[in-house]
Write a protein that holds these residues in place. Sequence first.
Motif, short mmCIF file in Angstrom:
data_model
loop_
_atom_site.label_atom_id
_atom_site.label_comp_id
_atom_site.label_asym_id
_atom_site.label_seq_id
_atom_site.Cartn_x
_atom_site.Cartn_y
_atom_site.Cartn_z
N GLU A 152 -31.87 -1.11 -20.35
CA GLU A 152 -32.94 -0.69 -21.17
C GLU A 152 -32.30 0.17 -22.23
O GLU A 152 -33.05 0.36 -23.22
CB GLU A 152 -33.95 0.02 -20.46
CG GLU A 152 -34.56 -1.09 -19.47
CD GLU A 152 -35.93 -0.33 -18.49
OE1 GLU A 152 -36.78 -1.09 -18.63
OE2 GLU A 152 -35.44 0.94 -17.93
N LYS A 153 -31.14 0.73 -21.87
CA LYS A 153 -30.47 1.74 -22.98
C LYS A 153 -30.20 0.76 -24.22
O LYS A 153 -30.16 1.41 -25.62
CB LYS A 153 -29.48 2.31 -22.48
CG LYS A 153 -28.45 3.39 -23.68
CD LYS A 153 -27.15 3.71 -23.00
CE LYS A 153 -26.44 4.47 -24.31
NZ LYS A 153 -25.26 4.97 -23.46
N TYR A 154 -29.74 -0.54 -24.19
CA TYR A 154 -29.50 -1.46 -25.20
C TYR A 154 -30.53 -2.50 -25.58
O TYR A 154 -30.30 -3.04 -26.62
CB TYR A 154 -28.27 -2.06 -24.77
CG TYR A 154 -27.12 -1.31 -24.16
CD1 TYR A 154 -26.27 -0.60 -24.91
CD2 TYR A 154 -26.99 -1.34 -22.60
CE1 TYR A 154 -25.39 0.44 -24.57
CE2 TYR A 154 -25.90 -0.58 -22.25
CZ TYR A 154 -24.95 0.35 -23.03
OH TYR A 154 -24.26 1.01 -22.56
N GLY A 155 -31.54 -2.44 -24.66
CA GLY A 155 -32.34 -3.64 -25.21
C GLY A 155 -33.62 -3.69 -24.59
O GLY A 155 -34.02 -2.86 -23.73
N THR A 156 -34.41 -4.78 -24.56
CA THR A 156 -35.71 -5.00 -24.01
C THR A 156 -36.14 -6.42 -23.38
O THR A 156 -35.04 -7.10 -23.75
CB THR A 156 -36.78 -4.67 -24.86
OG1 THR A 156 -38.08 -4.41 -24.08
CG2 THR A 156 -36.89 -5.43 -26.13
N ASP A 157 -37.04 -6.42 -22.75
CA ASP A 157 -37.49 -8.01 -22.27
C ASP A 157 -38.78 -8.24 -22.89
O ASP A 157 -39.37 -9.04 -22.62
CB ASP A 157 -37.46 -8.21 -20.75
CG ASP A 157 -38.49 -7.46 -20.21
OD1 ASP A 157 -38.88 -6.46 -20.45
OD2 ASP A 157 -38.51 -7.68 -18.81
N GLU A 158 -39.06 -7.31 -23.96
CA GLU A 158 -40.51 -7.31 -24.54
C GLU A 158 -40.14 -7.84 -25.87
O GLU A 158 -40.37 -7.22 -26.99
CB GLU A 158 -41.01 -6.09 -24.69
CG GLU A 158 -41.50 -5.52 -23.29
CD GLU A 158 -42.15 -4.20 -23.21
OE1 GLU A 158 -42.47 -3.78 -24.27
OE2 GLU A 158 -42.08 -3.32 -22.24
N CYS A 159 -39.70 -9.10 -25.85
CA CYS A 159 -39.55 -9.75 -27.39
C CYS A 159 -39.91 -11.36 -27.19
O CYS A 159 -39.89 -11.77 -26.19
CB CYS A 159 -37.92 -9.83 -27.80
SG CYS A 159 -36.87 -10.33 -26.42
N LEU A 160 -40.38 -11.77 -28.29
CA LEU A 160 -40.82 -13.06 -28.48
C LEU A 160 -39.83 -14.25 -28.51
O LEU A 160 -40.29 -15.38 -28.23
CB LEU A 160 -41.90 -13.23 -29.63
CG LEU A 160 -42.89 -11.97 -29.53
CD1 LEU A 160 -43.88 -12.16 -30.75
CD2 LEU A 160 -43.82 -12.39 -28.32
N ASP A 161 -38.75 -13.93 -29.06
CA ASP A 161 -37.90 -14.82 -29.10
C ASP A 161 -36.28 -14.32 -28.69
O ASP A 161 -36.44 -13.35 -27.69
CB ASP A 161 -37.73 -15.18 -30.54
CG ASP A 161 -37.03 -14.32 -31.51
OD1 ASP A 161 -36.97 -13.23 -31.06
OD2 ASP A 161 -37.02 -14.42 -32.83
N GLY A 162 -35.30 -15.15 -29.10
CA GLY A 162 -34.00 -14.62 -28.60
C GLY A 162 -33.69 -15.18 -27.28
O GLY A 162 -34.37 -16.17 -26.93
N GLY A 163 -32.66 -14.83 -26.75
CA GLY A 163 -32.25 -15.63 -25.44
C GLY A 163 -31.84 -14.64 -24.37
O GLY A 163 -32.42 -13.46 -24.43
N HIS A 164 -31.25 -14.95 -23.54
CA HIS A 164 -30.57 -14.15 -22.24
C HIS A 164 -29.22 -14.22 -22.45
O HIS A 164 -28.41 -15.16 -22.85
CB HIS A 164 -31.12 -14.93 -21.05
CG HIS A 164 -32.41 -15.23 -20.62
ND1 HIS A 164 -33.39 -14.53 -20.21
CD2 HIS A 164 -33.03 -16.32 -21.00
CE1 HIS A 164 -34.47 -15.05 -19.99
NE2 HIS A 164 -34.54 -16.20 -20.27
N THR A 165 -28.37 -13.13 -22.23
CA THR A 165 -27.12 -12.73 -22.23
C THR A 165 -26.67 -12.42 -21.05
O THR A 165 -27.30 -11.18 -20.43
CB THR A 165 -26.69 -11.98 -23.39
OG1 THR A 165 -27.26 -12.68 -24.51
CG2 THR A 165 -25.23 -11.94 -23.69
#
Length: 191
Positions: A152-165
Amino acid sequence: MKLISLTILTILFTSCSVTSDLNTRIDRSQKKSLKGSPFQTAKGMKAELKIQKKYRGDYENDLKNLLENYPNDTIILTEGYDFICLGCPSDYVQIFINDTLLLYRKDLMDKKYKKTKKILINHFDTTGYFYSDIAELRQEIRKGNQWNNNPEKYGTDECLDGGHTLYTIFYPLGKIESMYMRCWLNKEFRK
């Protein structure tokens, strides 16, 4: 005749094996990162990991060669998945070592990865956005920080697009660590 039959069976068994030791270790590390992830979307990645084990052979030899030829270097592997394709293999794979990036893109026609090689200056482009995730992870690793303990320091899962890495790091002494990320955020958009 019995010896010939046993030899043929052994050859068939070993040649049909999809999973090498390295592939198994990567898979185990990635599963561990999914299990410990704070992101709810991590729970839905099991099918992707299962299929990626089969496709990893397209770039696994390059990875093995790098590990053998650069035993004192840290190598960063990223496997990126499309958010809307469930149970699909990774769309793109990146292997980063020193200032070199090996990039593998999925070719939909022949279902294999096509490889290109790039030399990165300062580990990202002049805008600071492309490959900034790799640059930041590399800095965290150099500092000795536990980069994968808090995604969570680098990102979120509360986004509408993008992917999984899935980020997988290979350390000089053979240690492998991974981190699952739903959406990497540039620093100015983080909490």
